[in-house]
Every structure is written in structure tokens, then in C-alpha cells.
Scaffold this motif. Structure first.
Motif, PDB file in Angstrom:
ATOM      1  N   ALA A 178     -20.988  -1.084 -54.267  1.00 30.35           N
ATOM      2  CA  ALA A 178     -20.830   0.292 -55.116  1.00 30.35           C
ATOM      3  C   ALA A 178     -19.719  -0.877 -56.639  1.00 30.35           C
ATOM      4  CB  ALA A 178     -19.532   1.113 -54.739  1.00 30.35           C
ATOM      5  N   SER A 179     -20.028  -0.452 -57.116  1.00 30.77           N
ATOM      6  CA  SER A 179     -19.193  -1.018 -58.262  1.00 30.77           C
ATOM      7  C   SER A 179     -18.725  -0.154 -59.317  1.00 30.77           C
ATOM      8  CB  SER A 179     -20.386  -1.860 -58.922  1.00 30.77           C
ATOM      9  OG  SER A 179     -21.439  -1.058 -59.737  1.00 30.77           O
ATOM     10  N   PRO A 216     -10.108   1.888 -52.193  1.00 31.94           N
ATOM     11  CA  PRO A 216     -10.958   2.004 -53.145  1.00 31.94           C
ATOM     12  C   PRO A 216     -12.666   2.760 -51.833  1.00 31.94           C
ATOM     13  CG  PRO A 216     -10.226   0.610 -53.671  1.00 31.94           C
ATOM     14  CD  PRO A 216      -9.503   0.592 -52.915  1.00 31.94           C
ATOM     15  N   ASN A 221     -20.708   3.025 -60.055  1.00 35.14           N
ATOM     16  CA  ASN A 221     -19.548   3.712 -61.181  1.00 35.14           C
ATOM     17  C   ASN A 221     -19.105   3.698 -62.344  1.00 35.14           C
ATOM     18  OD1 ASN A 221     -18.664   5.817 -58.326  1.00 35.14           O
ATOM     19  ND2 ASN A 221     -18.951   4.023 -57.839  1.00 35.14           N
ATOM     20  N   GLU A 271     -16.412  -9.826 -63.417  1.00 28.46           N
ATOM     21  CA  GLU A 271     -17.418  -8.971 -61.648  1.00 28.46           C
ATOM     22  C   GLU A 271     -18.597  -9.509 -62.067  1.00 28.46           C
ATOM     23  OE1 GLU A 271     -14.913  -5.667 -60.936  1.00 28.46           O
ATOM     24  OE2 GLU A 271     -17.007  -4.742 -60.216  1.00 28.46           O
ATOM     25  N   ALA A 275     -15.263  -9.957 -57.178  1.00 29.81           N
ATOM     26  CA  ALA A 275     -14.716 -10.166 -58.752  1.00 29.81           C
ATOM     27  C   ALA A 275     -13.659 -11.055 -57.608  1.00 29.81           C
ATOM     28  CB  ALA A 275     -13.573  -9.144 -59.045  1.00 29.81           C
ATOM     29  N   LEU A 287      -8.068  -8.431 -63.727  1.00 31.13           N
ATOM     30  CA  LEU A 287      -9.465  -8.763 -63.587  1.00 31.13           C
ATOM     31  C   LEU A 287     -10.589  -9.681 -65.417  1.00 31.13           C
ATOM     32  CD1 LEU A 287     -10.421  -7.400 -60.038  1.00 31.13           C
ATOM     33  CD2 LEU A 287      -9.565  -9.239 -60.547  1.00 31.13           C
ATOM     34  N   SER A 339     -22.445  -5.986 -53.709  1.00 31.98           N
ATOM     35  CA  SER A 339     -20.948  -5.089 -54.702  1.00 31.98           C
ATOM     36  C   SER A 339     -20.604  -6.061 -55.918  1.00 31.98           C
ATOM     37  CB  SER A 339     -20.253  -4.281 -54.059  1.00 31.98           C
ATOM     38  OG  SER A 339     -20.837  -3.501 -52.883  1.00 31.98           O
ATOM     39  N   ILE A 380     -10.875 -11.910 -55.604  1.00 32.75           N
ATOM     40  CA  ILE A 380      -9.985 -11.261 -55.267  1.00 32.75           C
ATOM     41  C   ILE A 380      -9.630 -12.047 -53.579  1.00 32.75           C
ATOM     42  CG2 ILE A 380      -9.290  -9.425 -53.529  1.00 32.75           C
ATOM     43  CD1 ILE A 380     -10.465  -7.484 -56.298  1.00 32.75           C
ATOM     44  N   CYS A 389     -11.903  -3.469 -63.098  1.00 35.36           N
ATOM     45  CA  CYS A 389     -11.461  -2.518 -62.166  1.00 35.36           C
ATOM     46  C   CYS A 389      -9.308  -2.705 -61.696  1.00 35.36           C
ATOM     47  CB  CYS A 389     -11.190  -1.500 -60.635  1.00 35.36           C
ATOM     48  SG  CYS A 389     -11.640  -2.937 -59.309  1.00 35.36           S
ATOM     49  N   PHE A 421     -15.624   2.002 -50.579  1.00 32.94           N
ATOM     50  CA  PHE A 421     -17.087   0.500 -50.735  1.00 32.94           C
ATOM     51  C   PHE A 421     -17.267  -0.218 -49.628  1.00 32.94           C
ATOM     52  CE2 PHE A 421     -14.116  -0.974 -53.433  1.00 32.94           C
ATOM     53  CZ  PHE A 421     -14.566  -3.050 -53.155  1.00 32.94           C
ATOM     54  N   TYR A 443      -7.413  -1.331 -48.588  1.00 28.68           N
ATOM     55  CA  TYR A 443      -6.588  -2.090 -49.067  1.00 28.68           C
ATOM     56  C   TYR A 443      -5.158  -1.398 -49.069  1.00 28.68           C
ATOM     57  CZ  TYR A 443      -9.927  -4.643 -52.367  1.00 28.68           C
ATOM     58  OH  TYR A 443     -10.905  -5.300 -53.375  1.00 28.68           O
ATOM     59  N   ARG A 479     -12.774   9.545 -55.064  1.00 33.10           N
ATOM     60  CA  ARG A 479     -13.951   9.743 -53.826  1.00 33.10           C
ATOM     61  C   ARG A 479     -13.301   9.391 -52.538  1.00 33.10           C
ATOM     62  NH1 ARG A 479     -16.894   3.912 -55.942  1.00 33.10           N
ATOM     63  NH2 ARG A 479     -14.086   3.309 -55.425  1.00 33.10           N
TER      64      ARG A 479
HETATM   65  C1  3EB Z   1     -13.014  -5.202 -56.110  1.00 39.17           C
HETATM   66  O1  3EB Z   1     -12.976  -5.982 -55.089  1.00 39.17           O
HETATM   67  C2  3EB Z   1     -12.788  -5.294 -57.233  1.00 39.17           C
HETATM   68  O2  3EB Z   1     -14.155   0.691 -56.970  1.00 39.17           O
HETATM   69  O3  3EB Z   1     -16.163   0.615 -56.659  1.00 39.17           O
HETATM   70  C3  3EB Z   1     -15.284  -3.854 -56.621  1.00 39.17           C
HETATM   71  C4  3EB Z   1     -16.909  -3.075 -55.681  1.00 39.17           C
HETATM   72  C5  3EB Z   1     -14.424  -3.498 -57.271  1.00 39.17           C
HETATM   73  C6  3EB Z   1     -16.805  -1.543 -55.950  1.00 39.17           C
HETATM   74  C7  3EB Z   1     -15.168   0.225 -56.992  1.00 39.17           C
HETATM   75  C8  3EB Z   1     -14.349  -2.004 -57.305  1.00 39.17           C
HETATM   76  C9  3EB Z   1     -15.404  -0.642 -56.173  1.00 39.17           C
HETATM   77  O4  3EB Z   1     -11.606  -4.609 -55.100  1.00 39.17           O
HETATM   78  C10 3EB Z   1     -14.041  -4.151 -57.743  1.00 39.17           C
END
Ligand code: 3EB
Length: 313
Positions: free
Chosen positions: A148-149, A192, A107, A304, A214, A301, A211, A216, A297, A194, A183, A129
């Protein structure tokens, strides 16, 4: 979707960075998407799917069939309501994938950290999404979410590139990170959508998609303001997801032929340092690495890293 005709030419699918705006790539023997993110290193084109045949069009998405995937891409103006734009884009992506299982989605989100009526664009994107996945897959949709990313880009167009398989993929999570789809609401109205990694067998090769990863832990960002510590935490998360997905602790598929990485840094000024540190640690000669400057995102951060590993079956 049409079956590929036997007379159709085979093309390489490419994603070209460093464009002025998002748009179709035109080149001989190549199809794909051009994207407005600056490339910082020598390589500005990503080529994961070498020989693809046109596979028709579905829901406004032109599709291509590589040996192992149905691949497509589509864009949507981000407009005044990023949530609705993301929902529309994802309805098309999900419908175009059809009976194929989504394995990886990239993305690219304009103004990802900007706030529109108080809600950060990334959070609005995540909400749209999530709504599209829930509508298509039902209340259990998290089980089917692919790797995903989601990173920033310039311009005003939201873009997604996807790869889907007719085989069943397996999705994996990092034991030290809360699954993104769980989350808590402090990160936005809908989480999110993914998985941390997706592994799928192809006809002759196995693919592992890691994916965007980062700094986290749990669901909390680590080491705000400390690039070096974020880099180390990111490498630790890569090691953990690699182990969880059955790739050893160093991102390795058996008979591993190819390793592709994208490294996104928020500030171009951190590129040299990131490259020096990753070449000492993660990276090996023969790896294909694309270095990009992108907003990420979460505003705190600074780096990534994502990977696609292709090995023997
Ligand atoms: C995270 O781990 C960091 O929104 O599709 C990493 C991989 C991140 C994919 C997405 C966001 C997405 O939350 C950001």
C-alpha cells in the motif's frame, strides 16, 4: 458482482493527478479516479491496467476486471471523525474485493498531518483501517495485508484505489524495517495495515507492487530535516525490499517489460533535485515516472517512492 458481459467495451483504468477535487474520471475509453495532488513532471496520469471490462458494482464500489486484477476505487468524506471514515471506506473495499485477495491499495488522505482532537489524521486513518481488516479477516489479519501507500491530498475526501487477484499473492517485508503492522503504539493507537511488497502471478505476467518507501529504519524516521540523506535511506530501503521480494537488488523482474514509479515530495521545491539524483541512480530510460507533491504520513518525511514492476511469468 456480475460477470463481464461479452458486449461490454474495454476501457483503460487511469488515475489522473492534478484535479481540483477527488471524483470520477470521464473520458472516452477511460474510467478511473481524478485526485487533488499536484503533478510536478510531464506525466499526470497513471495507467497500470490497460484493458478492463466493467465487472458490476459491490458495496457502492464500481468494479472493473483487467487481465489480471479486479480493480476498484471508492471515496468517503473525511468528516469530523477520520477514524470512522477510514473504517467505513475499508469495509467497502474489503467487501467489494470479496473472495479476491487484495494485492495493492493506494490511499489518498486529506489533511494527513493535521490533528483532529489531538490525533493526527493519518493515525486516525490507520486505526480505522486496522479495525476494518481485523473485523473482516480476524486476529491473524496481518498475514493478508497487501502492499500500500498512504499520502496526503487536498480537499475533504478520502480515496482508495485497489487491485485484487483470484490468485494467492505473496507478501514481503524489509529486513531493516519493523513491519508496519507491528509498529509500536508511539506511532498511533493502531499500527498501519500494509506489507512492504506484494508479488502475484497474472495470466501471462508477474506483478510486483512495492509499497510507499521512505526514510524509516526499524520503526524510526531517519534524517529529519536532511532531504539528501532521506533520499539515500529511501533508496537503500528500496534495494532491501527488492532483494527480499526476489527482484534482485535493483527492482527487476525477469523479462522485465515495465517499471512504473511514483515519487512524492513534500515540497515542490525539492522536485528538481530529486529528479536529478534519481535519474543518476534508480531510474532508467523507459521507466514511467509520476512526480507528485504530497504531504506524507509522518510530518518529518520529505520523500516517498513506490514502484510497480511487471515482468514475464
Ligand atoms: C512507512 O513506512 C511510511 O499507511 O498505507 C508507506 C506505505 C507508508 C504505506 C500506509 C504508509 C503506508 O510507515 C509510510
Amino acid at each position: 458482482m456480475n460477470a463481464a458481459s461479452p458486449t461490454a467495451e474495454t476501457r483503460a483504468i487511469e488515475v489522473a493527478f492534478g484535479a481540483r477535487a477527488a471524483g470520477e474520471l470521464h473520458g472516452s475509453g477511460t474510467v478511473g479516479l481524478a485526485l487533488p495532488l499536484p503533478a510536478l513532471g510531464e506525466i499526470s496520469r497513471e495507467r497500470l491496467f490497460g484493458a478492463a471490462r466493467p465487472a458490476g458494482e459491490s458495496h457502492g464500489v464500481r468494479l472493473f476486471a483487467s487481465e489480471d486484477f479486479l480493480v476498484g476505487w471508492t471515496t468517503e468524506p473525511i468528516g469530523a471523525c477520520p477514524r470512522l471514515s477510514a473504517e467505513k471506506l475499508y469495509r467497502r473495499v474489503i467487501a467489494a474485493a470479496g473472495t479476491h485477495r487484495l494485492c495493492r491499495i493506494w490511499n489518498y488522505v486529506p489533511g494527513i498531518n493535521a490533528a483532529e482532537r489531538g490525533l493526527e489524521t493519518y493515525r486516525a486513518f490507520s486505526a480505522g483501517r486496522s479495525a476494518a481488516f481485523e473485523e473482516a479477516y480476524g486476529p491473524d489479519f496481518a498475514r493478508r495485508l497487501p502492499a500500500a501507500s498512504g499520502v496526503g491530498c487536498s480537499g475533504g475526501v478520502l480515496s482508495a484505489v485497489f487491485a485484487a487477484s483470484d490468485r494467492e499473492p505473496r507478501h514481503f517485508e524489509n529486513p531493516e524495517q519493523v513491519p508496519a503492522y507491528r509498529y509500536p503504539p508511539e506511532h498511533g493507537p493502531k499500527p498501519p495495515s500494509f506489507a512492504r511488497a506484494t508479488v502475484v502471478a497474472g495470466a501471462r505476467r508477474t506483478w510486483a507492487f512495492i509499497s510507499g518507501t521512505a526514510a524509516i529504519k526499524g520503526h524510526v524516521s531517519v534524517a529529519a530535516g536532511d532531504f539528501g540523506a532521506q533520499l539515500r535511506c529511501t533508496l537503500d530501503n528500496l534495494r532491501l525490499i527488492s532483494g527480499a521480494a526476489g527482484l534482485g537488488s535493483s527492482l527487476e523482474l525477469p523479462g522485465g517489460a515495465e517499471r512504473h514509479f511514483k515519487v512524492y515530495v513534500r515540497r515542490a521545491g525539492d522536485f528538481a533535485r530529486a529528479r536529478a539524483e534519481l535519474e543518476r541512480g534508480l531510474l532508467r530510460p523507459g521507466d514511467r515516472v509520476i512526480w507528485l507533491q504530497a504531504e506524507l504520513c509522518r510530518a518529518e518525511l520529505e520523500i516517498e517512492i513506490e514502484a510497480t514492476l511487471i515482468g514475464a511469468r
